[in-house]
Every structure is written in C-alpha cells, then in structure tokens.
Design a protein around this motif. Sequence first.
Motif, PDB file in Angstrom:
ATOM      1  N   LEU A 176       0.809  -1.111   0.146  1.00  0.00           N
ATOM      2  CA  LEU A 176       0.067  -0.006  -0.079  1.00  0.00           C
ATOM      3  C   LEU A 176       0.984   1.208  -0.043  1.00  0.00           C
ATOM      4  CD1 LEU A 176      -2.838   1.264   0.318  1.00  0.00           C
ATOM      5  CD2 LEU A 176      -2.614   1.182   2.908  1.00  0.00           C
ATOM      6  N   ASP A 177       0.813   2.235  -1.090  1.00  0.00           N
ATOM      7  CA  ASP A 177       1.638   3.359  -1.096  1.00  0.00           C
ATOM      8  C   ASP A 177       0.921   4.412  -0.362  1.00  0.00           C
ATOM      9  OD1 ASP A 177       3.834   2.290  -2.528  1.00  0.00           O
ATOM     10  OD2 ASP A 177       2.527   1.871  -4.251  1.00  0.00           O
ATOM     11  N   THR A 187      -6.454  12.923   6.709  1.00  0.00           N
ATOM     12  CA  THR A 187      -5.854  11.755   7.626  1.00  0.00           C
ATOM     13  C   THR A 187      -6.748  10.606   7.862  1.00  0.00           C
ATOM     14  OG1 THR A 187      -4.488  13.617   8.765  1.00  0.00           O
ATOM     15  CG2 THR A 187      -4.985  11.588  10.028  1.00  0.00           C
ATOM     16  N   GLU A 188      -8.093  11.100   8.025  1.00  0.00           N
ATOM     17  CA  GLU A 188      -8.919   9.898   8.190  1.00  0.00           C
ATOM     18  C   GLU A 188      -9.123   8.971   7.152  1.00  0.00           C
ATOM     19  OE1 GLU A 188     -13.708   9.602   9.810  1.00  0.00           O
ATOM     20  OE2 GLU A 188     -12.600  11.387   9.504  1.00  0.00           O
ATOM     21  N   LYS A 189      -9.107   9.398   5.967  1.00  0.00           N
ATOM     22  CA  LYS A 189      -9.317   8.594   4.897  1.00  0.00           C
ATOM     23  C   LYS A 189      -7.978   7.659   4.592  1.00  0.00           C
ATOM     24  CE  LYS A 189      -9.593   8.813  -0.320  1.00  0.00           C
ATOM     25  NZ  LYS A 189      -9.726   9.521  -1.539  1.00  0.00           N
ATOM     26  N   SER A 190      -6.645   8.156   4.922  1.00  0.00           N
ATOM     27  CA  SER A 190      -5.680   7.570   4.624  1.00  0.00           C
ATOM     28  C   SER A 190      -5.547   6.524   5.892  1.00  0.00           C
ATOM     29  CB  SER A 190      -4.225   8.241   4.934  1.00  0.00           C
ATOM     30  OG  SER A 190      -4.407   9.194   3.761  1.00  0.00           O
ATOM     31  N   LEU A 191      -5.802   6.704   6.915  1.00  0.00           N
ATOM     32  CA  LEU A 191      -5.888   5.952   8.189  1.00  0.00           C
ATOM     33  C   LEU A 191      -6.866   4.409   8.012  1.00  0.00           C
ATOM     34  CD1 LEU A 191      -5.036   8.052  10.975  1.00  0.00           C
ATOM     35  CD2 LEU A 191      -3.387   6.416  10.038  1.00  0.00           C
ATOM     36  N   ASN A 192      -8.022   5.087   7.553  1.00  0.00           N
ATOM     37  CA  ASN A 192      -9.043   4.281   7.054  1.00  0.00           C
ATOM     38  C   ASN A 192      -8.596   3.071   6.152  1.00  0.00           C
ATOM     39  OD1 ASN A 192     -10.985   4.924   8.904  1.00  0.00           O
ATOM     40  ND2 ASN A 192     -11.944   6.007   7.498  1.00  0.00           N
ATOM     41  N   GLN A 193      -7.964   3.613   5.106  1.00  0.00           N
ATOM     42  CA  GLN A 193      -7.467   2.665   3.841  1.00  0.00           C
ATOM     43  C   GLN A 193      -6.164   1.788   4.537  1.00  0.00           C
ATOM     44  OE1 GLN A 193      -5.528   5.150   0.770  1.00  0.00           O
ATOM     45  NE2 GLN A 193      -5.241   3.553  -0.548  1.00  0.00           N
ATOM     46  N   ILE A 194      -5.493   2.343   5.294  1.00  0.00           N
ATOM     47  CA  ILE A 194      -4.565   1.510   5.985  1.00  0.00           C
ATOM     48  C   ILE A 194      -4.949   0.564   6.761  1.00  0.00           C
ATOM     49  CG2 ILE A 194      -2.441   1.534   7.705  1.00  0.00           C
ATOM     50  CD1 ILE A 194      -1.758   4.324   6.468  1.00  0.00           C
ATOM     51  N   GLN A 195      -5.862   0.716   7.542  1.00  0.00           N
ATOM     52  CA  GLN A 195      -6.298  -0.236   8.438  1.00  0.00           C
ATOM     53  C   GLN A 195      -7.245  -1.286   7.744  1.00  0.00           C
ATOM     54  OE1 GLN A 195      -8.382   1.440  12.406  1.00  0.00           O
ATOM     55  NE2 GLN A 195      -8.367   3.321  10.803  1.00  0.00           N
ATOM     56  N   LYS A 196      -7.668  -0.858   6.718  1.00  0.00           N
ATOM     57  CA  LYS A 196      -8.381  -2.118   5.798  1.00  0.00           C
ATOM     58  C   LYS A 196      -7.478  -2.850   5.165  1.00  0.00           C
ATOM     59  CE  LYS A 196     -12.521   0.621   4.684  1.00  0.00           C
ATOM     60  NZ  LYS A 196     -13.460   1.324   3.932  1.00  0.00           N
ATOM     61  N   LEU A 198      -4.586  -3.722   6.466  1.00  0.00           N
ATOM     62  CA  LEU A 198      -4.113  -4.647   7.557  1.00  0.00           C
ATOM     63  C   LEU A 198      -5.162  -5.463   8.022  1.00  0.00           C
ATOM     64  CD1 LEU A 198      -2.055  -2.265   9.972  1.00  0.00           C
ATOM     65  CD2 LEU A 198      -1.025  -3.608   7.820  1.00  0.00           C
ATOM     66  N   GLY A 199      -6.366  -5.631   7.537  1.00  0.00           N
ATOM     67  CA  GLY A 199      -7.282  -6.498   7.805  1.00  0.00           C
ATOM     68  C   GLY A 199      -8.022  -6.403   9.265  1.00  0.00           C
ATOM     69  N   VAL A 200      -7.868  -5.061   9.619  1.00  0.00           N
ATOM     70  CA  VAL A 200      -8.545  -4.784  11.011  1.00  0.00           C
ATOM     71  C   VAL A 200      -9.910  -3.732  10.814  1.00  0.00           C
ATOM     72  CG1 VAL A 200      -6.356  -4.965  12.424  1.00  0.00           C
ATOM     73  CG2 VAL A 200      -7.081  -2.715  11.425  1.00  0.00           C
ATOM     74  N   ARG A 201     -10.523  -3.843  11.673  1.00  0.00           N
ATOM     75  CA  ARG A 201     -11.847  -2.930  11.639  1.00  0.00           C
ATOM     76  C   ARG A 201     -11.378  -1.610  11.861  1.00  0.00           C
ATOM     77  NH1 ARG A 201     -17.039  -4.411  15.083  1.00  0.00           N
ATOM     78  NH2 ARG A 201     -16.861  -6.175  13.866  1.00  0.00           N
ATOM     79  N   PRO A 202     -11.707  -0.448  11.035  1.00  0.00           N
ATOM     80  CA  PRO A 202     -11.181   0.793  11.097  1.00  0.00           C
ATOM     81  C   PRO A 202     -11.797   1.514  12.048  1.00  0.00           C
ATOM     82  CG  PRO A 202     -11.819   0.346   8.870  1.00  0.00           C
ATOM     83  CD  PRO A 202     -12.357  -0.947   9.473  1.00  0.00           C
ATOM     84  N   LYS A 203     -11.179   2.248  12.865  1.00  0.00           N
ATOM     85  CA  LYS A 203     -11.495   2.934  14.051  1.00  0.00           C
ATOM     86  C   LYS A 203     -10.939   4.306  13.972  1.00  0.00           C
ATOM     87  CE  LYS A 203     -11.901  -0.803  17.090  1.00  0.00           C
ATOM     88  NZ  LYS A 203     -13.363  -0.567  17.572  1.00  0.00           N
ATOM     89  N   LYS A 204     -11.484   5.206  14.868  1.00  0.00           N
ATOM     90  CA  LYS A 204     -10.637   6.581  14.699  1.00  0.00           C
ATOM     91  C   LYS A 204      -9.504   6.624  15.529  1.00  0.00           C
ATOM     92  CE  LYS A 204     -11.886  11.374  15.381  1.00  0.00           C
ATOM     93  NZ  LYS A 204     -11.775  11.854  14.085  1.00  0.00           N
ATOM     94  N   LEU A 205      -8.557   6.739  14.713  1.00  0.00           N
ATOM     95  CA  LEU A 205      -7.180   6.685  15.526  1.00  0.00           C
ATOM     96  C   LEU A 205      -6.757   8.001  15.609  1.00  0.00           C
ATOM     97  CD1 LEU A 205      -5.515   3.767  13.182  1.00  0.00           C
ATOM     98  CD2 LEU A 205      -7.012   3.685  15.002  1.00  0.00           C
ATOM     99  N   PHE A 206      -5.611   8.105  16.475  1.00  0.00           N
ATOM    100  CA  PHE A 206      -4.997   9.512  16.991  1.00  0.00           C
ATOM    101  C   PHE A 206      -3.677   9.456  17.473  1.00  0.00           C
ATOM    102  CE2 PHE A 206      -6.945   7.512  20.505  1.00  0.00           C
ATOM    103  CZ  PHE A 206      -6.100   7.445  21.668  1.00  0.00           C
ATOM    104  N   SER A 207      -2.905  10.335  17.549  1.00  0.00           N
ATOM    105  CA  SER A 207      -1.474  10.297  17.840  1.00  0.00           C
ATOM    106  C   SER A 207      -1.210  11.584  18.894  1.00  0.00           C
ATOM    107  CB  SER A 207      -0.481  10.626  16.661  1.00  0.00           C
ATOM    108  OG  SER A 207       0.721  10.860  17.038  1.00  0.00           O
ATOM    109  N   LEU A 208      -0.618  11.503  19.671  1.00  0.00           N
ATOM    110  CA  LEU A 208      -0.172  12.407  20.614  1.00  0.00           C
ATOM    111  C   LEU A 208       0.977  13.258  20.263  1.00  0.00           C
ATOM    112  CD1 LEU A 208      -0.199  10.431  24.181  1.00  0.00           C
ATOM    113  CD2 LEU A 208      -2.240  11.999  22.783  1.00  0.00           C
ATOM    114  N   LEU A 209       1.493  12.913  19.018  1.00  0.00           N
ATOM    115  CA  LEU A 209       2.707  13.733  18.370  1.00  0.00           C
ATOM    116  C   LEU A 209       2.241  14.991  17.663  1.00  0.00           C
ATOM    117  CD1 LEU A 209       4.908  10.933  16.866  1.00  0.00           C
ATOM    118  CD2 LEU A 209       5.368  12.186  18.967  1.00  0.00           C
ATOM    119  N   PRO A 210       2.662  16.284  18.245  1.00  0.00           N
ATOM    120  CA  PRO A 210       2.263  17.723  17.564  1.00  0.00           C
ATOM    121  C   PRO A 210       3.449  17.647  16.359  1.00  0.00           C
ATOM    122  CG  PRO A 210       3.934  18.158  19.252  1.00  0.00           C
ATOM    123  CD  PRO A 210       3.479  16.580  19.389  1.00  0.00           C
ATOM    124  N   LYS A 211       2.783  18.382  15.401  1.00  0.00           N
ATOM    125  CA  LYS A 211       3.420  18.630  14.243  1.00  0.00           C
ATOM    126  C   LYS A 211       4.659  19.434  14.425  1.00  0.00           C
ATOM    127  CE  LYS A 211       2.702  19.952   9.419  1.00  0.00           C
ATOM    128  NZ  LYS A 211       1.761  20.459   8.329  1.00  0.00           N
TER     129      LYS A 211
END
Length: 230
Positions: A176-177, A187-196, A198-211
């Motif tokens: 997956l590129d 972000t949300e679209k990309s993370l959902n694409q990645i979760q699918k 990997l074969g896991v149920r898409p959830k709302k993911l988050f990070s504590l890292l600031p830009k």
Amino acid sequence: MLYWWQYIRTLKIIYWKRFRNIIALKKGRHYQKFIILCTGRTGSTYLHTCLNSHPNVCSFGDTGLGWGEQLIKTKWKPYARHIHAIGMKVFYEPGDQEVFSEMKLPDDVRVIHLTRKDELAMYYSRLKAEATGLWTGPSDRGPKITIQDQEFLHFKNAYLTTVAANQQQLSDYKVLDITYESLTEDTEKSLNQIQKFLGVRPKKLFSLLPKQRDYPLEEGIENYGDLRVM
C-alpha cells in the motif's frame, strides 16, 4: 491541542493490550504481519503512534535492515487472539537500492510504503532535526538557513532512485503506497485505508505527536525560490 484524557486513553489502550497478551492462555501467529517501509521525515512516527491507538494493532519502533530473522523471533512471535496485526518501522537511507536483498521477510508480510512528495520539505526537516537533535515534537523556527543546492539535488536524486528501486523489489508483496501529504492532509481517509489493508476494523485513530513545523517552508529557507525550481 492535546488534553490529559488523551494521554490516559493512549496508555490505557497500550497497557491493556499488553496485559491481555500476558494473561492469554492461547497464543498464535494468526495476525497480519506488516512493515512501514520508509526513510526519515516521512511521517512514520506519526503513523506508528496512530496504529498503536488501535486496540487490535501492535506497532513497534525503528529497526535496521538485515534483521529479518531477528524480527520474526522477537516481534512476530505468538500473540493473544485480540491482536490482529503486528508490525514495525523499517528505515532505509536515500541511496539504498537493495533494501529487500538485505532482509529476510516472510512472504505474507504486507508493506506500507510511506514516501514524501515534497523532497525539499523532507530535506529541510532532516537538517533541522540533525542540528537541534529534536526528531519529534515541536521545534523552534530559528533563523533561516541556506541549503547548498548541489547537496539537496544529490539527496533528491538518491531518494527518488531508492523509491523507484523499492517499488520494483516490492512486486512480490502486497503493498500500500501512502504519502506524507495524504497522511497529513486527508488523515482519516488514509488511516481507514491503512486499517483495511491490514485487515482490522477501521476505528478513529489518533496520535499524541504535535506537528514539528507550523510555519511555511519559505520562512525557514533563505534560498527557497532557487531550490523549489530544481
């Protein structure tokens, strides 16, 4: 803005996964193996931390090349049934052209190939991190820097050559590129694409890292206009 409850939530997810794995009576290698293949300053730590906020995913930090057998023994070992995907970051340096010949990975590994379209922003980020020692978290803007055009051009060509070589060597894997730009701008679209992927149920993911950089690139580079046309 990050709130205290987000830190508590993150720790709860991570330690609950570990605790359930420790007490599990039945373990196996039923999960999807994956790697995040990338070079530095492409958003890999952000993605890695986002994946760790998923209750069924374990993502480990940076690794070096040539650790294939060690990775299988130490990371891709039997886990409890609630873990559906396990992976890690695998770094390469611009100029490396035999990434997979140096690794011994199982055929069923899925590869998230993380790249960055804006090579100048990536190079500037590397220079700033090397100068300050701050690879994550916010960094002061500081004075503008002048980037040597030939050094940047060498970096850019080496990086593009390595990306092309990786894409050719990845033909035997499910890949997956994902770009830094899509990960940060959609972000949300990309993370959902990645979760699918990997074969896991898409959830709302988050990070504590600031830009790290919150200002336009041209405000950090003295000769920005000359480099942008290269």
